[in-house]
Design an enzyme around this catalytic site. Sequence first.
Site, PDB file in Angstrom:
ATOM      1  N   LYS A 181     -23.271  -9.730  15.731  1.00  0.00           N
ATOM      2  CA  LYS A 181     -23.969  -9.669  17.021  1.00  0.00           C
ATOM      3  C   LYS A 181     -25.458  -9.989  16.865  1.00  0.00           C
ATOM      4  CE  LYS A 181     -22.801  -5.349  17.682  1.00  0.00           C
ATOM      5  NZ  LYS A 181     -22.079  -5.092  16.410  1.00  0.00           N
ATOM      6  N   ARG A 236     -21.701   1.209  24.210  1.00  0.00           N
ATOM      7  CA  ARG A 236     -20.817   1.576  23.104  1.00  0.00           C
ATOM      8  C   ARG A 236     -19.801   2.628  23.515  1.00  0.00           C
ATOM      9  NH1 ARG A 236     -24.300   0.113  18.461  1.00  0.00           N
ATOM     10  NH2 ARG A 236     -23.279   0.541  16.495  1.00  0.00           N
ATOM     11  N   ARG A 242     -25.380  -6.823   3.681  1.00  0.00           N
ATOM     12  CA  ARG A 242     -26.421  -7.217   4.658  1.00  0.00           C
ATOM     13  C   ARG A 242     -27.821  -6.774   4.212  1.00  0.00           C
ATOM     14  NH1 ARG A 242     -25.565  -5.434  10.755  1.00  0.00           N
ATOM     15  NH2 ARG A 242     -25.102  -3.405   9.863  1.00  0.00           N
ATOM     16  N   ARG A 272     -30.423  -1.361   5.280  1.00  0.00           N
ATOM     17  CA  ARG A 272     -30.338  -0.189   6.139  1.00  0.00           C
ATOM     18  C   ARG A 272     -29.714   0.988   5.397  1.00  0.00           C
ATOM     19  NH1 ARG A 272     -27.701  -2.345  11.621  1.00  0.00           N
ATOM     20  NH2 ARG A 272     -26.761  -0.281  11.477  1.00  0.00           N
ATOM     21  N   ARG A 289     -18.287   4.499  10.992  1.00  0.00           N
ATOM     22  CA  ARG A 289     -18.779   3.606  12.052  1.00  0.00           C
ATOM     23  C   ARG A 289     -17.630   2.772  12.637  1.00  0.00           C
ATOM     24  NH1 ARG A 289     -23.504   0.822   8.901  1.00  0.00           N
ATOM     25  NH2 ARG A 289     -23.830  -0.392  10.797  1.00  0.00           N
TER      26      ARG A 289
HETATM   27  P1  ADP Z   1     -24.015  -6.850  13.720  1.00  0.00           P
HETATM   28  O1  ADP Z   1     -25.341  -7.102  14.405  1.00  0.00           O
HETATM   29  O2  ADP Z   1     -22.847  -7.152  14.617  1.00  0.00           O
HETATM   30  O3  ADP Z   1     -23.916  -5.479  13.114  1.00  0.00           O
HETATM   31  P2  ADP Z   1     -24.993  -8.820  11.788  1.00  0.00           P
HETATM   32  O4  ADP Z   1     -25.353  -9.964  12.678  1.00  0.00           O
HETATM   33  O5  ADP Z   1     -26.116  -8.008  11.233  1.00  0.00           O
HETATM   34  O6  ADP Z   1     -23.891  -7.879  12.505  1.00  0.00           O
HETATM   35  O7  ADP Z   1     -24.093  -9.413  10.593  1.00  0.00           O
HETATM   36  C1  ADP Z   1     -23.678  -8.578   9.513  1.00  0.00           C
HETATM   37  C2  ADP Z   1     -23.809  -9.343   8.195  1.00  0.00           C
HETATM   38  O8  ADP Z   1     -22.819 -10.373   8.152  1.00  0.00           O
HETATM   39  C3  ADP Z   1     -25.160 -10.026   8.017  1.00  0.00           C
HETATM   40  O9  ADP Z   1     -25.534  -9.896   6.656  1.00  0.00           O
HETATM   41  C4  ADP Z   1     -24.906 -11.486   8.400  1.00  0.00           C
HETATM   42  O10 ADP Z   1     -25.717 -12.368   7.620  1.00  0.00           O
HETATM   43  C5  ADP Z   1     -23.432 -11.666   8.062  1.00  0.00           C
HETATM   44  N1  ADP Z   1     -22.717 -12.502   9.031  1.00  0.00           N
HETATM   45  C6  ADP Z   1     -22.933 -12.590  10.381  1.00  0.00           C
HETATM   46  N2  ADP Z   1     -22.053 -13.450  10.947  1.00  0.00           N
HETATM   47  C7  ADP Z   1     -21.249 -13.905   9.943  1.00  0.00           C
HETATM   48  C8  ADP Z   1     -20.134 -14.817   9.882  1.00  0.00           C
HETATM   49  N3  ADP Z   1     -19.675 -15.428  10.982  1.00  0.00           N
HETATM   50  N4  ADP Z   1     -19.573 -15.029   8.671  1.00  0.00           N
HETATM   51  C9  ADP Z   1     -20.041 -14.417   7.560  1.00  0.00           C
HETATM   52  N5  ADP Z   1     -21.077 -13.553   7.542  1.00  0.00           N
HETATM   53  C10 ADP Z   1     -21.677 -13.289   8.721  1.00  0.00           C
HETATM   54  P1  AMP Z   2     -26.301  -0.659  15.012  1.00  0.00           P
HETATM   55  O1  AMP Z   2     -27.660  -1.152  14.576  1.00  0.00           O
HETATM   56  O2  AMP Z   2     -25.892  -1.229  16.349  1.00  0.00           O
HETATM   57  O3  AMP Z   2     -25.251  -0.837  13.964  1.00  0.00           O
HETATM   58  O4  AMP Z   2     -26.449   0.906  15.259  1.00  0.00           O
HETATM   59  C1  AMP Z   2     -26.808   1.791  14.221  1.00  0.00           C
HETATM   60  C2  AMP Z   2     -26.533   3.234  14.649  1.00  0.00           C
HETATM   61  O5  AMP Z   2     -27.361   3.570  15.775  1.00  0.00           O
HETATM   62  C3  AMP Z   2     -25.109   3.528  15.118  1.00  0.00           C
HETATM   63  O6  AMP Z   2     -24.219   3.807  14.034  1.00  0.00           O
HETATM   64  C4  AMP Z   2     -25.338   4.745  16.025  1.00  0.00           C
HETATM   65  O7  AMP Z   2     -25.550   5.923  15.273  1.00  0.00           O
HETATM   66  C5  AMP Z   2     -26.662   4.391  16.705  1.00  0.00           C
HETATM   67  N1  AMP Z   2     -26.477   3.621  17.965  1.00  0.00           N
HETATM   68  C6  AMP Z   2     -26.864   2.333  18.183  1.00  0.00           C
HETATM   69  N2  AMP Z   2     -26.564   1.962  19.437  1.00  0.00           N
HETATM   70  C7  AMP Z   2     -25.949   3.027  20.016  1.00  0.00           C
HETATM   71  C8  AMP Z   2     -25.374   3.261  21.295  1.00  0.00           C
HETATM   72  N3  AMP Z   2     -25.358   2.313  22.244  1.00  0.00           N
HETATM   73  N4  AMP Z   2     -24.826   4.476  21.533  1.00  0.00           N
HETATM   74  C9  AMP Z   2     -24.838   5.450  20.607  1.00  0.00           C
HETATM   75  N5  AMP Z   2     -25.343   5.293  19.370  1.00  0.00           N
HETATM   76  C10 AMP Z   2     -25.911   4.089  19.069  1.00  0.00           C
END
Ligand code: ADP
Ligand code: AMP
Length: 214
Positions: free
Chosen positions: A13, A88, A127, A161, A172
């Site tokens: 995302k 969420r 990541r 992170r 998660r």
């Molecule tokens: P989200 O925001 O949904 O938690 P991220 O955009 O941070 O996910 O992506 C998670 C990890 O996977 C990052 O390290 C990113 O570089 C990698 N990634 C994102 N999209 C893809 C994909 N289509 N294929 C492989 N790796 C990906």
């Molecule tokens: P994310 O960066 O989206 O993976 O979120 C990291 C963490 O933040 C999650 O595991 C939750 O603990 C909290 N969080 C983020 N967005 C939300 C949401 N919309 N509702 C509740 N918790 C959230």
Amino acid sequence: MNLILLGPPGAGKGTQARRLEDTRGLVQLSTGDMLRALVASGSPLGQQAKDIMAAGKLVPDELVIEMISQRIDQPDVKNGFILDGFPRTVAQAEALDKMLADKGLKLNHVIEMKVDDAALVERITGRYTCAKCGKGYHDTFEKPKVDGVCDQCGGTEFKRRADDNAETVTTRLDQYHQQTAPILPYYASRGVLKGVDGMADIDVVTEQIAAILG
Ligand code: ADP
Ligand code: AMP
């Protein structure tokens, strides 16, 4: 244009939202980023959120709903927004509907990014981001062109992170399936839900999203 990128943690995302910021002039609204900033501020509310996030659970609906409501009112969001990590829960989705109606705004697209759980664990544990500009990378799937140097800003410091570890990932993903996946029928019944294959290469996913947005 206002849209939601919906999908489990690690679905891509944030990666796609940052691309849409560059190509479409939209603003990424990530509740995860907002909460991490709140935690870094050291406020009592941030301290409360910190423990919940470290455990991989969801913070209370009211907190994230209020954060989004205030952020959407900022002038830089007027060209449109990409919600990343919100809503969420069904309660958050309902609150978002009401909030947008009150503000005279409309949701144009909800895009589900579908990725298998097994792939998500590898994505999340690999990541990292540039400490200076926030550009996202992955140990295997998205490396900087020059090892140790950010493609975007030339920064040489990177961070991971605290919750991107194998233990927290399981919780998660459970939270996603139990609390977030029920949102999908909510949007499907309104006819705004589209899906993309999040297992595809990053550039291919970008193309699939572009095809939906037109
Ligand atoms: P989200 O925001 O949904 O938690 P991220 O955009 O941070 O996910 O992506 C998670 C990890 O996977 C990052 O390290 C990113 O570089 C990698 N990634 C994102 N999209 C893809 C994909 N289509 N294929 C492989 N790796 C990906
Ligand atoms: P994310 O960066 O989206 O993976 O979120 C990291 C963490 O933040 C999650 O595991 C939750 O603990 C909290 N969080 C983020 N967005 C939300 C949401 N919309 N509702 C509740 N918790 C959230």
